[in-house]
Design a protein around this motif. Structure first.
Motif, PDB file in Angstrom:
ATOM      1  N   CYS A 287       0.845  -1.195   0.000  1.00 19.78           N
ATOM      2  CA  CYS A 287       0.000   0.000   0.000  1.00 19.78           C
ATOM      3  C   CYS A 287       0.880   1.244   0.000  1.00 19.78           C
ATOM      4  N   SER A 288       0.331   2.325  -0.548  1.00 20.74           N
ATOM      5  CA  SER A 288       1.001   3.618  -0.603  1.00 20.74           C
ATOM      6  C   SER A 288       0.185   4.595   0.223  1.00 20.74           C
ATOM      7  N   LEU A 289       0.826   5.198   1.236  1.00 20.72           N
ATOM      8  CA  LEU A 289       0.116   6.038   2.193  1.00 20.72           C
ATOM      9  C   LEU A 289       0.839   7.359   2.395  1.00 20.72           C
ATOM     10  N   HIS A 290       0.082   8.370   2.843  1.00 23.20           N
ATOM     11  CA  HIS A 290       0.691   9.639   3.220  1.00 23.20           C
ATOM     12  C   HIS A 290       1.345   9.476   4.595  1.00 23.20           C
ATOM     13  N   LEU A 291       2.648   9.365   4.579  1.00 21.29           N
ATOM     14  CA  LEU A 291       3.444   9.200   5.797  1.00 21.29           C
ATOM     15  C   LEU A 291       4.451  10.334   5.824  1.00 21.29           C
ATOM     16  N   HIS A 292       4.328  11.208   6.809  1.00 22.44           N
ATOM     17  CA  HIS A 292       5.142  12.410   6.818  1.00 22.44           C
ATOM     18  C   HIS A 292       5.691  12.681   8.216  1.00 22.44           C
ATOM     19  N   LEU A 293       6.867  13.261   8.255  1.00 17.45           N
ATOM     20  CA  LEU A 293       7.456  13.676   9.525  1.00 17.45           C
ATOM     21  C   LEU A 293       6.507  14.597  10.290  1.00 17.45           C
ATOM     22  N   LEU A 294       5.876  15.536   9.597  1.00 21.46           N
ATOM     23  CA  LEU A 294       5.014  16.517  10.245  1.00 21.46           C
ATOM     24  C   LEU A 294       3.554  16.068  10.286  1.00 21.46           C
ATOM     25  N   ASP A 295       3.278  14.853   9.844  1.00 17.87           N
ATOM     26  CA  ASP A 295       1.935  14.282   9.929  1.00 17.87           C
ATOM     27  C   ASP A 295       2.049  12.758   9.999  1.00 17.87           C
ATOM     28  N   PRO A 296       2.407  12.228  11.169  1.00 18.26           N
ATOM     29  CA  PRO A 296       2.623  10.787  11.299  1.00 18.26           C
ATOM     30  C   PRO A 296       1.361   9.998  11.663  1.00 18.26           C
ATOM     31  N   GLN A 297       0.167  10.575  11.420  1.00 15.52           N
ATOM     32  CA  GLN A 297      -1.076   9.928  11.838  1.00 15.52           C
ATOM     33  C   GLN A 297      -1.232   8.509  11.281  1.00 15.52           C
ATOM     34  N   ARG A 298      -0.770   8.292  10.049  1.00 16.66           N
ATOM     35  CA  ARG A 298      -0.962   6.985   9.418  1.00 16.66           C
ATOM     36  C   ARG A 298       0.187   6.012   9.683  1.00 16.66           C
ATOM     37  N   LEU A 299       1.179   6.460  10.444  1.00 13.77           N
ATOM     38  CA  LEU A 299       2.323   5.589  10.697  1.00 13.77           C
ATOM     39  C   LEU A 299       1.928   4.287  11.402  1.00 13.77           C
ATOM     40  N   PRO A 300       1.039   4.300  12.407  1.00 16.09           N
ATOM     41  CA  PRO A 300       0.628   3.023  13.007  1.00 16.09           C
ATOM     42  C   PRO A 300       0.006   2.065  11.997  1.00 16.09           C
TER      43      PRO A 300
ATOM     44  N   LEU B  16      14.687  15.864  16.371  1.00 19.87           N
ATOM     45  CA  LEU B  16      13.244  15.621  16.341  1.00 19.87           C
ATOM     46  C   LEU B  16      12.575  16.162  17.602  1.00 19.87           C
ATOM     47  N   GLN B  17      13.242  16.009  18.730  1.00 14.16           N
ATOM     48  CA  GLN B  17      12.676  16.517  19.976  1.00 14.16           C
ATOM     49  C   GLN B  17      12.637  18.037  19.973  1.00 14.16           C
ATOM     50  N   ARG B  18      13.706  18.676  19.465  1.00 15.15           N
ATOM     51  CA  ARG B  18      13.712  20.141  19.386  1.00 15.15           C
ATOM     52  C   ARG B  18      12.627  20.644  18.443  1.00 15.15           C
ATOM     53  N   LEU B  19      12.425  19.928  17.356  1.00 13.15           N
ATOM     54  CA  LEU B  19      11.369  20.291  16.409  1.00 13.15           C
ATOM     55  C   LEU B  19      10.018  20.320  17.113  1.00 13.15           C
ATOM     56  N   ALA B  20       9.728  19.270  17.877  1.00 19.46           N
ATOM     57  CA  ALA B  20       8.462  19.206  18.614  1.00 19.46           C
ATOM     58  C   ALA B  20       8.396  20.262  19.711  1.00 19.46           C
ATOM     59  N   ASP B  21       9.508  20.500  20.377  1.00 21.89           N
ATOM     60  CA  ASP B  21       9.530  21.494  21.460  1.00 21.89           C
ATOM     61  C   ASP B  21       9.270  22.906  20.926  1.00 21.89           C
ATOM     62  N   HIS B  22       9.878  23.235  19.796  1.00 24.80           N
ATOM     63  CA  HIS B  22       9.662  24.561  19.210  1.00 24.80           C
ATOM     64  C   HIS B  22       8.195  24.736  18.807  1.00 24.80           C
ATOM     65  N   ARG B  23       7.614  23.697  18.228  1.00 20.95           N
ATOM     66  CA  ARG B  23       6.196  23.772  17.836  1.00 20.95           C
ATOM     67  C   ARG B  23       5.323  23.985  19.062  1.00 20.95           C
ATOM     68  N   ARG B  24       5.612  23.250  20.105  1.00 23.57           N
ATOM     69  CA  ARG B  24       4.823  23.360  21.341  1.00 23.57           C
ATOM     70  C   ARG B  24       5.014  24.740  21.975  1.00 23.57           C
ATOM     71  N   GLY B  25       6.220  25.249  21.935  1.00 17.47           N
ATOM     72  CA  GLY B  25       6.475  26.552  22.532  1.00 17.47           C
ATOM     73  C   GLY B  25       5.753  27.681  21.820  1.00 17.47           C
ATOM     74  N   ARG B  26       5.652  27.602  20.503  1.00 21.36           N
ATOM     75  CA  ARG B  26       4.994  28.679  19.749  1.00 21.36           C
ATOM     76  C   ARG B  26       3.474  28.595  19.835  1.00 21.36           C
ATOM     77  N   LEU B  27       2.932  27.406  19.970  1.00 24.25           N
ATOM     78  CA  LEU B  27       1.478  27.249  20.018  1.00 24.25           C
ATOM     79  C   LEU B  27       0.935  27.283  21.435  1.00 24.25           C
ATOM     80  N   GLY B  28       1.775  26.956  22.400  1.00 27.68           N
ATOM     81  CA  GLY B  28       1.336  26.971  23.788  1.00 27.68           C
ATOM     82  C   GLY B  28       0.146  26.062  24.021  1.00 27.68           C
ATOM     83  N   SER B  29      -0.816  26.542  24.768  1.00 27.79           N
ATOM     84  CA  SER B  29      -1.979  25.727  25.125  1.00 27.79           C
ATOM     85  C   SER B  29      -2.937  25.532  23.963  1.00 27.79           C
ATOM     86  N   ASP B  30      -2.683  26.169  22.813  1.00 20.62           N
ATOM     87  CA  ASP B  30      -3.527  25.994  21.631  1.00 20.62           C
ATOM     88  C   ASP B  30      -3.073  24.849  20.730  1.00 20.62           C
ATOM     89  N   LEU B  31      -2.003  24.167  21.097  1.00 25.02           N
ATOM     90  CA  LEU B  31      -1.502  23.067  20.277  1.00 25.02           C
ATOM     91  C   LEU B  31      -2.516  21.932  20.225  1.00 25.02           C
TER      92      LEU B  31
END
Length: 354
Positions: free
Chosen positions: A145-158, A245-260
């Motif tokens: 199968c061919s699926l949308h698998l992305h670093l910034l959208d890993p929803q289909r990875l499982p 990868l952890q810094r990437l997630a941390d920066h995203r969380r820091g900019r969005l705050g409680s709206d993430l």
């Protein structure tokens, strides 16, 4: 699907693919003159990978048995080959598409294609729901199968990992372009992924998960430079990669705050069928990594791409409040959807295909 200027352009990409260590070519009748150009380029080529090319093409769902047979034979004719290694249903996106593939003309077509030796394996690509893809994987009908698998959208990875456990091959659809236009990242995203480039980190993230094939939409030879550099790079993530990868997630969380939005899907189903997580994912990227142009492009395809993309945007929210008590993070979802619409609404752009 992108080297469509001439046979010469396709030949240039094909030659670069051999040098990069690539051995898998994926195309489709829906990609304009791609199959014609590819077939001619293959005839002209003076070298090929060790063991030859792995060839994949696709047929749209819903064809009659007669038309499907005709189209598959024309694919083989255009490509100049006796059989495909892989034949995929192109866009198994709706329940009726899966029903077609598992019974009736679709089932008969796939059985005929394999029985007559026109393809070794059958599979599917999908832009559909999680439940639909899970059902297709567990059906036993498909070998890949061919699926949308992305670093910034890993929803289909499982789902991909589930398929891998069943022995299925997995192709990641457009981890660069559809994954966030990572070949041309924002300065913020580049900084967030340092010392790696966003595309390098995205490829390594998927390869380390065991994903067997990454699609690379090359329009010119230089588009394959990173693929060449990452040959045999499917080892586990290094400590430095994990740190990035952890810094990437941390920066995203820091900019969005409680709206993430954590993409847990608990807000679904929406009584008005608003695709809340997908819309808030685009907001996450726009604010979290300064990816507004990409997010606007994706947002403004909503309702304009048929069954290949969402049909309702954030303006469809009726503020009924049904989602609010289900959100574990107590997000003010109607307000965030309204903000998403304000940020991302723009003049619509045409899809590359369709």
């Amino acid at each position: 699907m992108r080297a469509l200027g001439s046979v010469e352009q396709m030949s240039e990409v094909l030659q670069a693919a051999v040098l990069a260590g690539i051995n898998h070519l994926e195309t489709a009748p829906a990609y304009g003159p791609a199959e014609d150009f590819l077939g001619q380029a293959l005839q002209r080529a003076d070298r090929q990978p060790d063991g030859g090319w792995v060839m994949t093409s696709k047929l749209l769902p819903g064809l009659s048995l007669r038309e499907g047979k005709h189209q598959l034979l024309k694919i083989l004719e255009r490509l100049g080959c006796n059989k495909l290694d892989n034949l995929a249903i192109h866009g198994l996106n709706r329940p009726e598409h899966l029903d077609w593939a598992l019974q009736g003309d679709g089932r008969a077509l796939l059985d005929w294609a394999q029985g007559e030796g026109h393809t070794v394996q059958v599979g599917f690509s999908s832009h559909g729901s999680q439940d639909l893809i899970a059902t297709a994987i567990s059906s036993g009908r498909f070998q890949f199968c061919s699926l949308h698998l992305h670093l910034l959208d890993p929803q289909r990875l499982p789902l991909a990992l589930r398929a891998l456990k069943r022995g299925m091959g997995i192709l990641a659809i457009s981890p660069a372009d559809k994954g966030g236009r990572l070949q041309a990242p924002s300065p913020t995203l580049k900084s967030d992924c340092a010392p790696f480039t966003p595309l390098q980190l995205a490829y390594r993230f998927l390869l380390a998960q065991g994903i067997s094939t990454l699609s690379v939409g090359a329009a010119k030879a230089s588009d394959l430079a990173l693929a060449a550099a990452l040959q045999r790079s499917d080892s586990p993530l290094t400590a430095e990669e994990q740190s990035s990868l952890q810094r990437l997630a941390d920066h995203r969380r820091g900019r969005l705050g409680s709206d993430l939005c954590g993409q847990c899907q608990a807000c679904l189903p929406c009584p008005n069928e608003v695709p809340i997580p997908e819309l808030l994912r685009l907001r996450n990227l726009a604010i979290g990594h300064d990816m507004t142009p990409f997010c606007q492009e994706r947002y403004n395809l909503i309702g304009r791409a048929g069954h290949w993309w969402e049909t309702l945007d954030a303006s469809a929210c009726q503020r009924c409040g049904d989602c609010l008590p289900r959100c574990p993070h107590q997000l003010k979802i109607p307000d965030l959807l309204a903000d998403t619409h304000r940020r991302l609404q723009a003049a619509p752009r045409r899809r590359l295909w369709g």
